[in-house]
Design an enzyme around this catalytic site. Structure first.
Site: not given
Lengths: 375, 139
Positions: B63-65
């Site tokens: 997923g997102s950082t």
């Protein structure tokens, strides 16, 4: 991974906690990705700026950071136009939190120019090593400018900015920059077709390095849209145009019918500029708006740098009632949430439904202007 | 009986606690509520479980950082896992663990999502790069 004496000292904390943590991050990533050493980078571009995206979590982390960046560093779009935030319907609370984030970055010596197109102000040279994190900027820098960067995360780009280095792996190495896939588009593309193509093939390409063959000749604005689309639905950081591939690879043939993602649904709001508009794109929009008046909100997103360089074009656009906004975009701003949005960008089309909870339709630039100008 | 399993050090520090094991990757942004430390991802097999103070064992992050910042926020709120064990760490969880001072070890000699069971006592040594596991079944 090999570390110089100075790098070892940084890792031990001899130059302070901020640099120590940054070095720990770079060393861990170097180990994970099999880097042999750290290399110097010339600039950093940091994603994770909008309060909408990083929220309290990111704000808490950034406010306690102390240090100074050692290379030119810019930021990705934030959640609002710095000056026109009230016009965008941004709340005072959001504004306050967003400015806290910006001030935290500025305290580190970072230039708070918030754009996904930093290359319009300063383009990295071919072959230069950089540490950028915004996926469309990474794609453009690698593929159009020939610079070298991995798809960094916000925190690792920030670590690189504090140290001036990045682990030597991935797209910094020649061997990882060769095409691993061929894509042939057997029809003429124009305008939003490039972003639509990027959206459609990104999922198939994933993290490969495609070489694309076109019938038409893409301009840089077209490549910007193509790269952004592929980076949004896939993980494409580098692509080539018309590069012959020596070894056998899969070939994907794309027909006009594969771009069947266009739709016309009466929008509440029309948003253009994902990635941020170039000067030439602003001029094209100004021409399409000549003599017209918008009946729906039409927001044109660009960098402050490009807007300042094009005052007459901005004025011409705003004469129609459309608004040119800077520092932000429809993906990372809460201003566009929950509304039926029409875009001309494959990337915005990919993120609209999830990040903006918006019913999003993809149209050509002319189609977007027409929708904005019709009652 | 305590089993020692060697791995790779990613984030330093030593911590121990009860294991919470899943074979699903975890996206810290979205799957975990940073205000409660509870798994809220509706499709995640651990949905409803608390990760607070646990030795969290999962294959890798995704997923997102922004997930890195969520780990930081969890730690700041006193709701973070005591340590993390991955099959193969990726950037988001590695960076998140480092900035939050959460010990993290990966690339163990055995697949930790098989060798460790939920409820086992686990001690993670992120400084040296190994873990010690005491099965709950033998207690």
């Amino acid at each position: 991974m090999y570390l110089t004496c100075e790098e070892e000292a940084t890792l031990s904390g001899e130059f302070g906690t901020a640099k120590q943590k940054a070095m720990e991050i770079l060393v861990a990533l170097g180990d994970i990705y099999g880097a042999d050493k750290l290399i110097a980078v010339e600039s950093s571009q940091i994603a994770g700026v909008s309060y909408k995206t990083i929220g309290e979590a990111g704000l808490e982390y950034l406010t306690q950071l102390n240090g100074r960046v050692v290379i030119p560093t810019t930021l990705n779009p934030m959640g609002m136009d710095k000056f026109k935030w009230e016009e965008l319907g941004i709340s005072a609370d959001f504004h306050a939190k967003q400015m806290d984030i910006i001030e935290s970055y500025e305290r580190l010596g970072i230039n708070s120019e918030c754009t996904c197109t930093p290359y319009y102000k300063f383009a990295p040279l071919r072959g230069s090593h950089i540490s950028w994190s915004e996926s469309s900027a990474v794609s453009y820098a690698n593929s159009v400018l020939g610079a070298r960067t991995n798809r960094e995360g916000g925190p690792s780009a920030l670590a690189s900015a504090l140290i001036g280095k990045t682990p030597n792996y991935g797209y910094h190495l020649d061997k990882n920059r060769v095409p691993t896939l061929l894509i042939k588009a057997n029809f003429e593309l124009k305008d939003s077709d490039y972003g639509a193509l990027g959206y459609v093939v990104g999922k198939i390409v994933e993290a490969n390095v495609p070489s694309l063959f076109f019938v038409s000749i893409p301009k840089n604005d077209d490549l910007k849209a193509l790269g952004a689309g592929m980076a949004a639905t896939g993980a494409v950081a580098l692509y080539h145009i018309n590069k012959i591939v020596e070894r056998p690879v899969d070939v994907i043939e794309v027909e006009r019918g594969d771009l069947d993602i266009y739709s016309f649904e009466e929008p509440d709001i029309v948003a253009i500029g994902c990635p941020h508009c170039s000067q030439s794109e602003l001029m094209k929009i100004a021409k399409l708006l000549e003599g017209k008046t918008v009946k729906k909100p039409l927001w044109i997103c660009t960098s402050r740098e490009v807007a300042h360089a094009s005052p007459h074009t901005v004025e011409a656009i705003e004469n129609s009632g459309a608004k040119v906004i800077c520092d932000t975009c429809m993906v990372v701003s809460p201003a566009f949430e929950g509304r039926k949005m029409m875009v001309n960008s494959g990337k915005a089309f990919a993120y609209g439904p999830s990040l903006c909870k918006s019913r999003t339709s993809l149209c050509t630039t002319q189609g977007c202007i027409d929708a904005a100008c019709s009652a | 009986m305590i089993t020692i399993i060697k791995g790779r050090k990613i984030s330093k520090g030593v911590a121990e606690g009860k294991a919470l094991v899943t074979k699903n990757p975890i996206s810290f942004l979205g799957d975990i509520d940073p205000k409660t430390g509870i798994v809220v991802g509706p499709n995640h097999e651990l949905c409803g479980c608390s990760i607070v103070g646990k030795i969290l064992v999962f294959p890798m992050g995704k997923g997102s950082t922004v997930g890195s910042y969520v780990l930081y926020q969890l730690k700041k709120n006193g709701l973070a896992p005591a340590a993390i064990v991955n099959k193969y760490s990726e950037a988001i969880v590695a960076v998140g663990a480092i900035i939050s001072d959460i010990p993290l070890v990966d690339c163990l000699e055995e697949d930790p999502t098989i060798s460790i069971e939920t409820g086992d006592n686990v001690r993670v040594n992120g400084t040296e790069g190994y873990i010690e596991v005491e099965s709950w079944r033998k207690q």
